[in-house]
Design a protein around this motif. Structure first.
Motif, PDB file in Angstrom:
ATOM      1  N   VAL A 190      -1.605  10.430  21.830  1.00 11.58           N
ATOM      2  CA  VAL A 190      -1.940  10.519  22.286  1.00 11.58           C
ATOM      3  C   VAL A 190      -1.441  10.442  23.676  1.00 11.58           C
ATOM      4  N   TRP A 222      -4.639  -2.900  22.861  1.00 11.47           N
ATOM      5  CA  TRP A 222      -3.594  -2.093  22.867  1.00 11.47           C
ATOM      6  C   TRP A 222      -2.401  -3.510  23.078  1.00 11.47           C
ATOM      7  N   ILE A 280      -3.391   5.397  17.733  1.00 10.82           N
ATOM      8  CA  ILE A 280      -4.246   4.986  17.347  1.00 10.82           C
ATOM      9  C   ILE A 280      -3.850   4.225  15.998  1.00 10.82           C
ATOM     10  N   LEU A 291     -10.340   2.300  23.590  1.00 10.74           N
ATOM     11  CA  LEU A 291      -9.825   1.151  23.060  1.00 10.74           C
ATOM     12  C   LEU A 291     -10.217  -0.154  24.371  1.00 10.74           C
ATOM     13  N   THR A 300      -9.632  11.641  22.322  1.00  9.64           N
ATOM     14  CA  THR A 300     -10.487  11.466  21.769  1.00  9.64           C
ATOM     15  C   THR A 300     -11.305  10.682  21.707  1.00  9.64           C
ATOM     16  N   CYS A 330      -0.156   7.145  22.889  1.00 14.89           N
ATOM     17  CA  CYS A 330      -0.353   5.717  22.315  1.00 14.89           C
ATOM     18  C   CYS A 330      -0.636   6.181  21.033  1.00 14.89           C
ATOM     19  N   VAL A 374      -6.230   8.291  26.172  1.00 15.01           N
ATOM     20  CA  VAL A 374      -6.968   8.531  24.628  1.00 15.01           C
ATOM     21  C   VAL A 374      -8.470   7.965  25.054  1.00 15.01           C
ATOM     22  N   ARG A 375      -8.825   7.771  26.350  1.00 14.62           N
ATOM     23  CA  ARG A 375      -9.961   8.392  26.446  1.00 14.62           C
ATOM     24  C   ARG A 375     -10.776   9.855  26.614  1.00 14.62           C
TER      25      ARG A 375
END
Length: 186
Positions: A45, A74, A19, A71, A67, A17, A63-64
Motif C-alpha cells: 500500500v 511501523w 502491513i 497505523l 485500507t 508499506c 495506508v489510511r
C-alpha cells in the motif's frame, strides 16, 4: 504529487508499506485502474508524496486512504531507487507495519488480500520487489536498493547499499527462494 521536471528527466517521490499480521502481508492486487503501470501486479500500500509530506506522513496517509487502517507501529526499512528507462527516477521509502487499528475499506486501486509470507513469491510481482522481499525476510538492517529497469525487458541491474548485485532470471530466483538460499553475492 511532487515531481522535479526538467527538459528530459522526471523524479518521483513515493512510499510503500507492507502491513503484517499473523505471518501474512496485506497485499494489493492492482486490477481496478485503467492504464495502470502496476496492472495485475501484487504490491504493498502506498503512493506519491503530497507537498510538504515526510516519508512517514505520506505512508500513513496512503495506508489510511487505501485500507481504512490507522497505523500504530511501523518501521522504516529502506529507500529504493527505481530508474525507469532514460527519463524517470523514483525514490520510494519502504516501510513495514505490524500495529494498526480501524475498519478495512474497499480500495479503489485494487483488491486487498492477506497473503501468507511464504506464498508471496508465487504472486505476480515486479522482479525488484522479489529482492526487497528477501531483504525484509532476512530482517536486513536499513538498506538502499537501486533497481534499474530498461523499459522493455524488465530489471536490468540492481545494487544493494552501493554495491552491484548479481541478477538472476525470475525462475532461478524463485527456485532459490524455495530453497531459502541467499540471492545477494557477498
Amino acid at each position: 504529487s511532487i515531481r522535479v521536471e526538467g527538459d528530459k528527466n522526471m523524479t518521483k517521490l513515493s512510499s510503500l508499506c507492507y502491513i503484517e499480521k499473523d505471518n501474512q502481508y496485506l497485499m494489493l492486487h492492482r486490477v481496478k485502474k485503467a492504464n495502470d503501470e502496476n496492472h495485475d501486479k501484487w504490491i504493498g500500500v502506498g503512493g506519491k508524496f503530497e507537498w510538504g509530506e515526510s516519508p512517514e506522513d505520506c505512508m500513513l496517509r496512503e495506508v489510511r486512504e487505501e485500507t481504512g487502517y490507522t497505523l500504530t507501529f511501523w518501521k522504516y526499512r529502506g529507500i529504493i531507487t527505481f530508474v525507469y528507462g532514460e527519463d524517470t527516477v523514483e525514490y520510494m521509502s519502504l516501510f513495514t507495519a505490524d500495529g494498526f487499528e480501524g475498519t478495512p475499506i474497499d480500495c479503489d486501486e485494487g483488491v486487498l488480500e492477506w497473503v501468507a509470507k511464504d506464498r508471496v513469491p508465487e504472486l505476480n510481482l515486479w522482479e525488484g520487489d522479489r529482492i526487497f522481499f528477501r531483504l525484509l525476510d532476512e530482517d536486513h538492517p536499513f538498506f538502499s536498493l537501486k533497481l534499474v529497469y530498461d523499459g522493455h525487458s524488465g530489471l536490468g541491474e540492481a545494487g544493494l547499499d552501493g554495491k552491484p548485485m548479481e541478477l538472476l532470471k525470475a525462475n532461478e530466483l524463485i527456485a532459490l527462494e524455495e530453497k531459502h538460499l541467499p540471492i545477494v553475492k557477498r
